[in-house]
Design an enzyme around this catalytic site. Sequence first.
Site, PDB file in Angstrom:
ATOM      1  N   ASN A 208      58.602 -91.204 -61.612  1.00 23.21           N
ATOM      2  CA  ASN A 208      57.483 -90.259 -61.522  1.00 23.21           C
ATOM      3  C   ASN A 208      56.721 -90.503 -60.229  1.00 23.21           C
ATOM      4  OD1 ASN A 208      55.332 -92.290 -62.005  1.00 23.21           O
ATOM      5  ND2 ASN A 208      56.376 -92.468 -63.975  1.00 23.21           N
ATOM      6  N   ASP A 277      58.584 -92.938 -70.332  1.00 23.52           N
ATOM      7  CA  ASP A 277      58.630 -92.976 -71.798  1.00 23.52           C
ATOM      8  C   ASP A 277      60.062 -92.975 -72.323  1.00 23.52           C
ATOM      9  OD1 ASP A 277      55.934 -93.056 -72.634  1.00 23.52           O
ATOM     10  OD2 ASP A 277      55.686 -91.001 -71.914  1.00 23.52           O
ATOM     11  N   LYS A 287      79.452 -94.193 -60.221  1.00 26.81           N
ATOM     12  CA  LYS A 287      78.714 -92.978 -59.842  1.00 26.81           C
ATOM     13  C   LYS A 287      79.224 -91.774 -60.649  1.00 26.81           C
ATOM     14  CE  LYS A 287      77.599 -90.116 -55.889  1.00 26.81           C
ATOM     15  NZ  LYS A 287      77.916 -89.775 -54.521  1.00 26.81           N
ATOM     16  N   PHE A 324      44.900 -96.009 -69.363  1.00 29.30           N
ATOM     17  CA  PHE A 324      44.717 -94.809 -68.560  1.00 29.30           C
ATOM     18  C   PHE A 324      45.381 -93.666 -69.316  1.00 29.30           C
ATOM     19  CE2 PHE A 324      43.178 -95.432 -64.127  1.00 29.30           C
ATOM     20  CZ  PHE A 324      42.874 -96.782 -64.215  1.00 29.30           C
ATOM     21  N   LYS A 338      44.915 -91.289 -77.561  1.00 28.84           N
ATOM     22  CA  LYS A 338      45.590 -92.482 -77.023  1.00 28.84           C
ATOM     23  C   LYS A 338      44.697 -93.713 -77.190  1.00 28.84           C
ATOM     24  CE  LYS A 338      48.551 -89.951 -73.879  1.00 28.84           C
ATOM     25  NZ  LYS A 338      48.794 -89.385 -72.562  1.00 28.84           N
TER      26      LYS A 338
HETATM   27  O1  PMT Z   1      49.592 -95.011 -58.974  1.00 24.22           O
HETATM   28  P1  PMT Z   1      48.728 -93.904 -58.370  1.00 24.22           P
HETATM   29  O2  PMT Z   1      49.502 -93.011 -57.452  1.00 24.22           O
HETATM   30  O3  PMT Z   1      47.460 -94.448 -57.768  1.00 24.22           O
HETATM   31  O4  PMT Z   1      48.288 -92.950 -59.567  1.00 24.22           O
HETATM   32  C1  PMT Z   1      47.426 -93.413 -60.566  1.00 24.22           C
HETATM   33  C2  PMT Z   1      47.851 -92.925 -61.959  1.00 24.22           C
HETATM   34  C3  PMT Z   1      47.806 -91.407 -62.032  1.00 24.22           C
HETATM   35  C4  PMT Z   1      49.290 -93.404 -62.262  1.00 24.22           C
HETATM   36  C5  PMT Z   1      46.851 -93.572 -62.984  1.00 24.22           C
HETATM   37  O5  PMT Z   1      45.575 -93.089 -62.699  1.00 24.22           O
HETATM   38  C6  PMT Z   1      47.212 -93.207 -64.422  1.00 24.22           C
HETATM   39  O6  PMT Z   1      46.793 -92.210 -64.964  1.00 24.22           O
HETATM   40  N1  PMT Z   1      48.034 -94.073 -65.089  1.00 24.22           N
HETATM   41  C7  PMT Z   1      48.567 -93.847 -66.438  1.00 24.22           C
HETATM   42  C8  PMT Z   1      49.791 -92.984 -66.365  1.00 24.22           C
HETATM   43  C9  PMT Z   1      50.426 -92.760 -67.730  1.00 24.22           C
HETATM   44  O7  PMT Z   1      51.530 -93.205 -67.953  1.00 24.22           O
HETATM   45  O8  PMT Z   1      49.665 -92.180 -68.593  1.00 24.22           O
HETATM   46  P2  PMT Z   1      50.094 -91.806 -70.103  1.00 24.22           P
HETATM   47  O9  PMT Z   1      49.010 -90.904 -70.556  1.00 24.22           O
HETATM   48  O10 PMT Z   1      51.503 -91.339 -70.159  1.00 24.22           O
HETATM   49  O11 PMT Z   1      50.030 -93.190 -70.883  1.00 24.22           O
HETATM   50  C10 PMT Z   1      48.861 -93.659 -71.562  1.00 24.22           C
HETATM   51  C11 PMT Z   1      48.733 -95.152 -71.397  1.00 24.22           C
HETATM   52  O12 PMT Z   1      49.839 -95.816 -71.991  1.00 24.22           O
HETATM   53  C12 PMT Z   1      48.695 -95.607 -69.960  1.00 24.22           C
HETATM   54  O13 PMT Z   1      47.770 -96.662 -69.850  1.00 24.22           O
HETATM   55  C13 PMT Z   1      50.122 -96.096 -69.692  1.00 24.22           C
HETATM   56  O14 PMT Z   1      50.162 -97.135 -68.727  1.00 24.22           O
HETATM   57  C14 PMT Z   1      50.530 -96.610 -71.045  1.00 24.22           C
HETATM   58  N2  PMT Z   1      51.978 -96.502 -71.350  1.00 24.22           N
HETATM   59  C15 PMT Z   1      52.612 -95.302 -71.346  1.00 24.22           C
HETATM   60  C16 PMT Z   1      53.953 -95.233 -71.677  1.00 24.22           C
HETATM   61  C17 PMT Z   1      54.646 -96.424 -72.009  1.00 24.22           C
HETATM   62  N3  PMT Z   1      55.934 -96.385 -72.335  1.00 24.22           N
HETATM   63  N4  PMT Z   1      54.010 -97.591 -72.003  1.00 24.22           N
HETATM   64  C18 PMT Z   1      52.683 -97.656 -71.687  1.00 24.22           C
HETATM   65  O15 PMT Z   1      52.088 -98.722 -71.669  1.00 24.22           O
END
Ligand code: PMT
Length: 402
Positions: A208, A277, A287, A324, A338
């Site tokens: 991503n 995810d 390949k 986040f 979340k």
């Molecule tokens: O890295 P930059 O370019 O500075 O950009 C910053 C950012 C946009 C990446 C950051 O601000 C941000 O939003 N990070 C969280 C991205 C994310 O995966 O969000 P989510 O809504 O899908 O996940 C929710 C939370 O679960 C997040 O804290 C994530 O880290 C966590 N997660 C998600 C999926 C997973 N399999 N394991 C996790 O721990």
Amino acid sequence: MLKGKNIILGVTGGIAVYKAADLVSRLKKQNANVEVIMTDAAMEFVNPLTFQTMSNNPVHTSMFNKIDKFDVEHISLAKKADMILVAPATANTIAKVAHGFADNLLTTVIMASHAKIVFAPAMNTEMYNNPIQQENMNKLKKLGYGFIQPGVGLLACGDYGAGKMAEPADIVEYVIDAFVEKDLKGKKIVITAGPTIEPLDPVRYITNHSSGKMGYLLGKEAKSRGAEVVIISGPTSLEAPKGVQVVHVNTTQEMFDAVGEHFDSCDILIKSAAPADYRPENISSTKIKKKDNKEDELNIKFVRNPDIALHYGNKKNKQIVIGFAAETDNLVEYAKNKLEKKNFDFIVANDVTKEGAGFKSDTNIVTIIDNKGEIESYPIMTKSKLSKTILDKAYLILKNKS
Ligand code: PMT
């Protein structure tokens, strides 16, 4: 960053004097008041007028100048200084200070001051490595004097090695850092940053847009506030913040495992990474080849990756866990879900479709929601400033717990 700070810059006689002019300009840009003291040897390299013009202040050069106002110059300089920074610092000046000499204005001001005193050494590598020089520096370090390590490189004398004065940008960073309150000292903070990548075959992967900027800036801020910091980072092109341990991972499973290594010993876990995810159920060992027909399609089955935040959020005991949420719609509603599901103390929600927010940018626009139901929306701000806001909030929670 340095508003209201009086920095006395001691300039001693070495070829790196030319870099000190840039240093004055950079300190001024941080709003510091800079007053320069030059030694006689420094004036052999550069005219004081250069520093007077750059600092907008008279340059101090001698104990015995005629003065317009009646105050004892070395005492008033010593008293007003928040920091005395000697850059470049020659072996001679360092030796004089180590042995209590006060034979010129700079060494006298140093002797008379209670301010933090910092040296940025600059000298030939043999001089720098000389046991006498090393002993002088060790003595001063033990007494609380700061040293900004010189770089390694080709020196003006033609030798190669340690002794090159640190770059002005790094010196300014050190100075700013020295004034930051170390309110997170003794705390261990683990931060996940960047994307993860999930391979399809030996040459392809899905990922991503995360650059890691948000996580690395959080790491830098936490370090400057005295914390022990571990960044668990997916692939990025960013340089590790100084003094921070970076654990490099590729996949979400690897990120999960690396967090596990540090979770029990940490006080704060910040989940700013964007882990994938899903991952392909099977990774081809060779390949994947396209076929020579128009109907050729590639179907890949994806399976779920572990949710790192969900797992550790629900495992936490003493830890503060901060999440986040990267959303494209229904920001607050999805973020609240979340927050609850992953048992975060608070969540930083960003709408990644907004200009100046989310992936890659140096700024972000966020709403912070905590587990008591408080919601606060912030205007656009730099990710650096946001890092401070997040850590201020985490610090308050820690303080209230203890
Ligand atoms: O890295 P930059 O370019 O500075 O950009 C910053 C950012 C946009 C990446 C950051 O601000 C941000 O939003 N990070 C969280 C991205 C994310 O995966 O969000 P989510 O809504 O899908 O996940 C929710 C939370 O679960 C997040 O804290 C994530 O880290 C966590 N997660 C998600 C999926 C997973 N399999 N394991 C996790 O721990």
